[in-house]
Write an enzyme that holds these catalytic residues in place. Sequence first.
Site, PDB file in Angstrom:
ATOM      1  N   CYS A   2       1.052  -0.989   0.066  1.00  0.00           N
ATOM      2  CA  CYS A   2       0.301  -0.015   0.299  1.00  0.00           C
ATOM      3  C   CYS A   2       1.055   0.864  -0.173  1.00  0.00           C
ATOM      4  O   CYS A   2       2.051   0.534   0.305  1.00  0.00           O
ATOM      5  CB  CYS A   2      -0.659  -0.365   1.393  1.00  0.00           C
ATOM      6  SG  CYS A   2      -1.677  -1.364   1.347  1.00  0.00           S
ATOM      7  N   ARG A  26       0.508   2.986  -5.842  1.00  0.00           N
ATOM      8  CA  ARG A  26       1.331   1.278  -4.956  1.00  0.00           C
ATOM      9  C   ARG A  26      -0.594   0.283  -4.337  1.00  0.00           C
ATOM     10  O   ARG A  26       0.042  -0.136  -4.053  1.00  0.00           O
ATOM     11  CB  ARG A  26       1.540   1.853  -3.536  1.00  0.00           C
ATOM     12  CG  ARG A  26       2.575   2.785  -4.154  1.00  0.00           C
ATOM     13  CD  ARG A  26       3.739   3.135  -3.128  1.00  0.00           C
ATOM     14  NE  ARG A  26       3.894   1.778  -2.226  1.00  0.00           N
ATOM     15  CZ  ARG A  26       5.076   1.277  -2.026  1.00  0.00           C
ATOM     16  NH1 ARG A  26       6.309   1.940  -2.704  1.00  0.00           N
ATOM     17  NH2 ARG A  26       5.668   0.645  -1.137  1.00  0.00           N
ATOM     18  N   TRP A  72      -3.740  -1.823  -1.064  1.00  0.00           N
ATOM     19  CA  TRP A  72      -4.149  -2.733  -2.339  1.00  0.00           C
ATOM     20  C   TRP A  72      -4.120  -4.129  -1.038  1.00  0.00           C
ATOM     21  O   TRP A  72      -3.389  -3.884  -0.082  1.00  0.00           O
ATOM     22  CB  TRP A  72      -2.726  -2.764  -3.330  1.00  0.00           C
ATOM     23  CG  TRP A  72      -2.773  -4.476  -3.763  1.00  0.00           C
ATOM     24  CD1 TRP A  72      -3.507  -4.512  -4.700  1.00  0.00           C
ATOM     25  CD2 TRP A  72      -2.141  -5.755  -3.530  1.00  0.00           C
ATOM     26  NE1 TRP A  72      -2.886  -5.508  -5.926  1.00  0.00           N
ATOM     27  CE2 TRP A  72      -2.339  -6.129  -4.795  1.00  0.00           C
ATOM     28  CE3 TRP A  72      -1.683  -6.070  -2.412  1.00  0.00           C
ATOM     29  CZ2 TRP A  72      -2.275  -7.437  -4.904  1.00  0.00           C
ATOM     30  CZ3 TRP A  72      -1.177  -7.589  -2.721  1.00  0.00           C
ATOM     31  CH2 TRP A  72      -1.549  -8.244  -4.055  1.00  0.00           C
ATOM     32  N   ASN A  98       1.422  -0.742   6.245  1.00  0.00           N
ATOM     33  CA  ASN A  98       1.382  -1.343   4.397  1.00  0.00           C
ATOM     34  C   ASN A  98       2.942  -2.292   5.311  1.00  0.00           C
ATOM     35  O   ASN A  98       3.627  -2.088   6.306  1.00  0.00           O
ATOM     36  CB  ASN A  98       2.838  -0.173   3.997  1.00  0.00           C
ATOM     37  CG  ASN A  98       3.356  -1.084   2.891  1.00  0.00           C
ATOM     38  OD1 ASN A  98       2.586  -2.133   1.768  1.00  0.00           O
ATOM     39  ND2 ASN A  98       3.812  -0.615   2.310  1.00  0.00           N
ATOM     40  N   GLY A  99       2.293  -3.549   4.866  1.00  0.00           N
ATOM     41  CA  GLY A  99       2.582  -4.540   4.290  1.00  0.00           C
ATOM     42  C   GLY A  99       1.925  -5.896   5.366  1.00  0.00           C
ATOM     43  O   GLY A  99       0.989  -5.861   4.864  1.00  0.00           O
ATOM     44  N   GLU A 471       6.501 -11.762 -22.102  1.00  0.00           N
ATOM     45  CA  GLU A 471       6.363 -10.419 -21.798  1.00  0.00           C
ATOM     46  C   GLU A 471       5.186  -9.676 -22.710  1.00  0.00           C
ATOM     47  O   GLU A 471       4.834  -8.805 -21.612  1.00  0.00           O
ATOM     48  CB  GLU A 471       8.188  -9.221 -22.222  1.00  0.00           C
ATOM     49  CG  GLU A 471       7.568  -7.862 -21.390  1.00  0.00           C
ATOM     50  CD  GLU A 471       7.739  -7.508 -20.367  1.00  0.00           C
ATOM     51  OE1 GLU A 471       7.452  -8.860 -19.448  1.00  0.00           O
ATOM     52  OE2 GLU A 471       7.097  -6.633 -19.798  1.00  0.00           O
ATOM     53  N   LYS A 475       2.419  -8.181 -20.545  1.00  0.00           N
ATOM     54  CA  LYS A 475       1.494  -6.911 -21.035  1.00  0.00           C
ATOM     55  C   LYS A 475       0.475  -6.793 -21.205  1.00  0.00           C
ATOM     56  O   LYS A 475      -0.664  -6.289 -20.513  1.00  0.00           O
ATOM     57  CB  LYS A 475       2.596  -6.603 -21.687  1.00  0.00           C
ATOM     58  CG  LYS A 475       3.578  -5.727 -21.688  1.00  0.00           C
ATOM     59  CD  LYS A 475       3.822  -4.667 -20.997  1.00  0.00           C
ATOM     60  CE  LYS A 475       3.738  -4.905 -19.631  1.00  0.00           C
ATOM     61  NZ  LYS A 475       5.044  -5.576 -18.660  1.00  0.00           N
ATOM     62  N   GLU A 478      -2.121  -8.403 -18.687  1.00  0.00           N
ATOM     63  CA  GLU A 478      -2.300  -7.469 -16.900  1.00  0.00           C
ATOM     64  C   GLU A 478      -3.014  -6.128 -17.476  1.00  0.00           C
ATOM     65  O   GLU A 478      -3.777  -5.805 -16.792  1.00  0.00           O
ATOM     66  CB  GLU A 478      -0.982  -7.283 -16.650  1.00  0.00           C
ATOM     67  CG  GLU A 478      -0.576  -6.549 -17.085  1.00  0.00           C
ATOM     68  CD  GLU A 478       0.741  -6.143 -16.459  1.00  0.00           C
ATOM     69  OE1 GLU A 478       0.822  -6.046 -15.113  1.00  0.00           O
ATOM     70  OE2 GLU A 478       1.810  -5.845 -16.457  1.00  0.00           O
ATOM     71  N   HIS A 494       3.206 -29.811 -28.349  1.00  0.00           N
ATOM     72  CA  HIS A 494       3.363 -30.902 -27.173  1.00  0.00           C
ATOM     73  C   HIS A 494       1.982 -31.018 -26.749  1.00  0.00           C
ATOM     74  O   HIS A 494       2.084 -31.020 -25.272  1.00  0.00           O
ATOM     75  CB  HIS A 494       4.481 -31.307 -27.000  1.00  0.00           C
ATOM     76  CG  HIS A 494       5.779 -31.671 -27.397  1.00  0.00           C
ATOM     77  ND1 HIS A 494       5.867 -32.607 -27.976  1.00  0.00           N
ATOM     78  CD2 HIS A 494       7.014 -30.641 -27.795  1.00  0.00           C
ATOM     79  CE1 HIS A 494       7.292 -32.587 -28.830  1.00  0.00           C
ATOM     80  NE2 HIS A 494       7.276 -31.195 -29.138  1.00  0.00           N
ATOM     81  N   LYS A 588       1.768  -1.157  -8.515  1.00  0.00           N
ATOM     82  CA  LYS A 588       2.543  -1.335  -9.156  1.00  0.00           C
ATOM     83  C   LYS A 588       4.387  -1.736  -8.244  1.00  0.00           C
ATOM     84  O   LYS A 588       4.977  -2.661  -8.903  1.00  0.00           O
ATOM     85  CB  LYS A 588       3.502   0.313  -9.322  1.00  0.00           C
ATOM     86  CG  LYS A 588       4.949   0.901  -9.133  1.00  0.00           C
ATOM     87  CD  LYS A 588       4.021   0.436 -11.442  1.00  0.00           C
ATOM     88  CE  LYS A 588       5.387   0.936 -11.930  1.00  0.00           C
ATOM     89  NZ  LYS A 588       5.589  -0.085 -13.392  1.00  0.00           N
TER      90      LYS A 588
HETATM   91  O1  M6R Z   1       9.716  -3.058  -9.017  1.00  0.00           O
HETATM   92  P1  M6R Z   1       9.508  -5.011  -9.678  1.00  0.00           P
HETATM   93  O2  M6R Z   1      10.669  -5.172 -11.192  1.00  0.00           O
HETATM   94  O3  M6R Z   1      10.811  -5.436  -8.576  1.00  0.00           O
HETATM   95  O4  M6R Z   1       7.951  -5.642  -9.954  1.00  0.00           O
HETATM   96  C1  M6R Z   1       8.669  -6.884 -10.218  1.00  0.00           C
HETATM   97  C2  M6R Z   1       6.806  -7.026 -10.785  1.00  0.00           C
HETATM   98  O5  M6R Z   1       5.707  -7.033  -9.866  1.00  0.00           O
HETATM   99  C3  M6R Z   1       6.242  -5.999 -11.630  1.00  0.00           C
HETATM  100  O6  M6R Z   1       7.535  -5.869 -13.095  1.00  0.00           O
HETATM  101  C4  M6R Z   1       4.868  -6.445 -12.023  1.00  0.00           C
HETATM  102  O7  M6R Z   1       4.864  -8.173 -13.376  1.00  0.00           O
HETATM  103  C5  M6R Z   1       4.069  -5.443 -13.923  1.00  0.00           C
HETATM  104  N1  M6R Z   1       2.804  -5.111 -13.353  1.00  0.00           N
HETATM  105  C6  M6R Z   1       4.301  -6.501 -14.899  1.00  0.00           C
HETATM  106  O8  M6R Z   1       4.521  -4.745 -15.496  1.00  0.00           O
END
Ligand code: M6R
Length: 593
Positions: A2, A26, A72, A98-99, A471, A475, A478, A494, A588
């Site tokens: 958070c 966050r 979050w 947060n945590g 990747e 993208k 998500e 397979h 994020k």
């Molecule tokens: O801050 P970080 O690079 O450690 O974050 C890792 C992942 O949480 C982050 O890359 C996540 O997969 C993104 N939403 C991807 O777009």
Amino acid sequence: MCGIFGMIGNSAVGQTLTALKRLEYRGYDSAGIAVKTGNEISIYKQAGRMEQLQAIVPNGLDSTTVIGHTRWATHGEVSTANAHPFFSFNKRFAIVHNGIIENYQSLKNELTLRGISFASQTDSETVAHLVEANYKDDVFEAVKITAKSLEGSFAIVITDTVDGNLYAIKNKSPLVVGVDGQNVYFCSDIRCLSQYAAKVAQTPDNTIVVAEKNGKVTFYDFDGNTLPVKFFEPDKTEDFVHVDGDFMLKEILEVPEKIRRSKRGYFESGGLNLSAKVVHRIKRIYFIGCGTAYNSGLQVASSAREMLDIDVVPVIASEFIYDRYPVDSDTLAFFISQSGETADTIRAAEKVASMGGITYAVTNTQTSTLRYLCNRVKNIYADGEYAVASTKAYNCQLITLTLLINDIAYLKGSIDEVTHTKIIDSVDSLSIAIETVLNCGYSISKIADEIKDSSSVFFLGRTRDYPTAEEGSLKLKEISYIHSEAYPAGELKHGTLALMEEGVTVVAIATDSALIDKMASSIAEVKARGARVICVSPYSFEDVTSIKVPVVNRYLFGALSVVPLQLLAYYVAKRLGRDVDKPRNLAKSVTVE
Ligand code: M6R
């Protein structure tokens, strides 16, 4: 994971609301503030985005002591009742957290037996009640006892109705303290705080911080001994920009410029920063990260396998923590993290450090927790990335990691000077190549129109194109919520081929001329089953929609071929009316395991 903020100073309500808006990346399930006026604390909180909170905060409300939170959800559904801040049972204290409080259930049971009732399903509310339950006549003492009883990861800010001080407890979750004259600030994010404070300090783990009304800040360990913590001037050059439109698109468009900056920053900050003696000793390299950061490790591992004659293993951080990967003093582990605050990556780094390996952080946040944990650090110089879907950071991670591997290979003698120099020089032509792809945004948006109603999207690639497929798939899913998966193209037959039918889209990435025939076969197989195919390649394939990319250095191709996929995901999500910067269920920075 958070965002928390707290401050003592003028216009604290307005400043806290602005800060929370900046911290919203966050977590954006709910938001709230606790405002101290006289000998009372009032809490305003609301499920939903900051706009919902702003709508219930009375006009003209002000105070000099405020704490705030963007959530979050981990424990408990998304609701106003589960939104922070939380009052203690007699409303003497309010807290934001947060945590995760791992032992909250046993603490809650004890408090319940004492007749204290809970208003939420969260672990965090326990902390508020504990502080008041532990209070006799000294707030600091109550905070100390509370801190010692908590297990897990926490950055907590506590406000008291009586003394007007702010108290913070920190272990494993990020907490930055800022000062400016008599103003004191607490915040989860240094970039956000640098907009407010003249000087900032990173709070070490197992620390209590007391901020007094006169601007005095003191750090203590959990036994109450004072700790020497250094304040420094934050980098204020990077303003938190307001964008008209989406951060994600802005951040994709910045890729060429940030790649140049990444290369420059790499050399200006001393390059590899490992001695030849250490490099010669290295027998094993791990690339460790989560999500996009893991994918960048996966990508560079493919180059490293070609360039170096040693074991090279990319590992997902959360798997590394609990599996038995060998580590010794000849092991070099790169920890890749945009935020430098991802709990899984931090735990993995702690594990490698405890086993005697060399830990090397590759991060976009120079003053992050990961940075302080590792033996070495390299900034990727992507600058602030605010869209939840990571884009420019991925490209900059690829550049930085490739330069690091290039230097290791050269020092080890496994590549010659010409190859070494060529890779460095090729970063400039890569930026130009990416600019040409960005100019094709319109045609990519048209392809997005065609595929936005796909039932599933499969991304295929071989060798160095497989990480790009991963990747691209991450993208798309998500931010568009379309089901998507990535496969090494040869693996499809397979099992997964069973899913190919009309309505399915396949995105084939084919940048290696030596593997073109093999990719053509995979494309033919899926087309024969009715799937629509889109190809990202410098080469032509018969009868498929093509996104052409120029040819660049083989070790840098991943940073180019991912760009059309970033744009494709963006346009598909826009066409579907998604909130591209703040997709559902995500945040994020994932600071819980
Ligand atoms: O801050 P970080 O690079 O450690 O974050 C890792 C992942 O949480 C982050 O890359 C996540 O997969 C993104 N939403 C991807 O777009």
